[in-house]
Design a protein around this motif. Structure first.
Motif, PDB file in Angstrom:
ATOM      1  N   THR A  93       0.849  -1.182   0.000  1.00  0.00           N
ATOM      2  CA  THR A  93       0.000   0.000   0.000  1.00  0.00           C
ATOM      3  C   THR A  93       0.891   1.242   0.000  1.00  0.00           C
ATOM      4  O   THR A  93       2.107   1.140   0.182  1.00  0.00           O
ATOM      5  N   ASN A  94       0.281   2.387  -0.205  1.00  0.00           N
ATOM      6  CA  ASN A  94       1.031   3.653  -0.161  1.00  0.00           C
ATOM      7  C   ASN A  94       1.356   3.974   1.298  1.00  0.00           C
ATOM      8  O   ASN A  94       0.603   4.666   1.987  1.00  0.00           O
ATOM      9  N   SER A  95       2.448   3.436   1.776  1.00  0.00           N
ATOM     10  CA  SER A  95       2.856   3.681   3.159  1.00  0.00           C
ATOM     11  C   SER A  95       4.352   3.450   3.288  1.00  0.00           C
ATOM     12  O   SER A  95       5.021   3.078   2.331  1.00  0.00           O
ATOM     13  N   THR A  96       4.869   3.636   4.482  1.00  0.00           N
ATOM     14  CA  THR A  96       6.287   3.430   4.758  1.00  0.00           C
ATOM     15  C   THR A  96       6.463   2.077   5.425  1.00  0.00           C
ATOM     16  O   THR A  96       5.724   1.725   6.340  1.00  0.00           O
ATOM     17  N   TYR A  97       7.459   1.339   4.975  1.00  0.00           N
ATOM     18  CA  TYR A  97       7.758   0.018   5.527  1.00  0.00           C
ATOM     19  C   TYR A  97       9.105   0.092   6.238  1.00  0.00           C
ATOM     20  O   TYR A  97       9.993   0.825   5.812  1.00  0.00           O
ATOM     21  N   ASN A  98       9.271  -0.681   7.314  1.00  0.00           N
ATOM     22  CA  ASN A  98      10.536  -0.682   8.050  1.00  0.00           C
ATOM     23  C   ASN A  98      11.437  -1.838   7.624  1.00  0.00           C
ATOM     24  O   ASN A  98      12.345  -2.207   8.350  1.00  0.00           O
ATOM     25  N   TYR A  99      11.163  -2.410   6.476  1.00  0.00           N
ATOM     26  CA  TYR A  99      12.001  -3.471   5.912  1.00  0.00           C
ATOM     27  C   TYR A  99      11.973  -3.314   4.396  1.00  0.00           C
ATOM     28  O   TYR A  99      11.083  -2.672   3.850  1.00  0.00           O
ATOM     29  N   ASN A 100      12.955  -3.884   3.712  1.00  0.00           N
ATOM     30  CA  ASN A 100      12.994  -3.703   2.260  1.00  0.00           C
ATOM     31  C   ASN A 100      13.195  -5.016   1.501  1.00  0.00           C
ATOM     32  O   ASN A 100      13.456  -5.006   0.322  1.00  0.00           O
ATOM     33  N   THR A 101      13.094  -6.146   2.167  1.00  0.00           N
ATOM     34  CA  THR A 101      13.200  -7.440   1.481  1.00  0.00           C
ATOM     35  C   THR A 101      11.902  -8.205   1.664  1.00  0.00           C
ATOM     36  O   THR A 101      11.183  -8.026   2.651  1.00  0.00           O
ATOM     37  N   SER A 102      11.617  -9.026   0.706  1.00  0.00           N
ATOM     38  CA  SER A 102      10.406  -9.854   0.709  1.00  0.00           C
ATOM     39  C   SER A 102       9.145  -9.032   0.920  1.00  0.00           C
ATOM     40  O   SER A 102       8.259  -9.409   1.695  1.00  0.00           O
ATOM     41  N   LEU A 103       9.064  -7.908   0.233  1.00  0.00           N
ATOM     42  CA  LEU A 103       7.831  -7.117   0.258  1.00  0.00           C
ATOM     43  C   LEU A 103       6.752  -7.880  -0.505  1.00  0.00           C
ATOM     44  O   LEU A 103       7.002  -8.426  -1.588  1.00  0.00           O
TER      45      LEU A 103
END
Length: 181
Positions: A122-132
């Motif tokens: 979704t249009n948001s911020t994630y605190n990880y960048n792998t396996s999205l």
């Protein structure tokens, strides 16, 4: 081929008479037909042209579209196909009433674009960048043949079986593009 017949008759007094000569043609060879269009493919219109060649001038013609017969002028023309899968063949008849048909052609008419909607990310911020997670819905009136995505207009990545998948991203703002066909 061409034949003729003449009949002779006599009576008991030996009087002879004959009929006039009758010429006739015996034709037991079916007219040959080759369908050149449509072909086994997908069309992006429902107005599909048909074209065929024959070995002699036909006296009557018809086409069969999805099991329904339509009498037609013996010329190439167009017809309106159903959206989705179709079957088509042409029948021709010669002056000796010998019918023959073309081979049956299977084709698809697809005038509707597939629909696709991204559920995740979704249009948001994630605190990880792998396996999205890349979860999405897709539909089409004709079976989808392929799905793919790219990140930030980079290289396209094919999605096997158009199934939900995962992807990795570097830190920062990204734009995800998803395609289905």
């Amino acid at each position: 081929g061409t034949n003729n017949i003449m009949l002779w008759a006599n009576d008991t007094a030996n009087n002879w008479n004959s009929s006039s000569r009758i010429w006739f043609t015996y034709d037991n060879i079916s007219i040959a037909i080759a369908l050149t269009s449509p072909t086994n493919t997908t069309y992006t219109t429902r107005n599909v042209s048909y074209a065929y060649t024959v070995s002699e001038n036909p006296t009557s013609c018809r086409y069969e579209l999805n099991g329904a017969n339509t009498t037609i002028p013996c010329t190439n023309a167009t017809f309106t196909a159903a959206e989705g899968n179709n079957q088509f063949m042409v029948w021709v008849n010669d002056s000796a009433d010998n019918w023959n048909s073309s081979s049956r052609i299977f084709f698809t008419a697809d005038t509707t674009a597939p629909s696709i909607a991204i559920l995740q990310p979704t249009n948001s911020t994630y605190n990880y960048n792998t396996s999205l997670q890349l979860n999405y819905t897709r539909s089409d009136n004709v079976q989808l043949s392929q799905c793919w995505f790219n990140l930030d207009s980079g290289a396209n990545t094919t999605i096997a079986g158009c199934a939900n998948t995962t992807f990795n991203a570097s830190e920062g703002f990204h734009r995800l593009y998803l395609f289905a066909n």
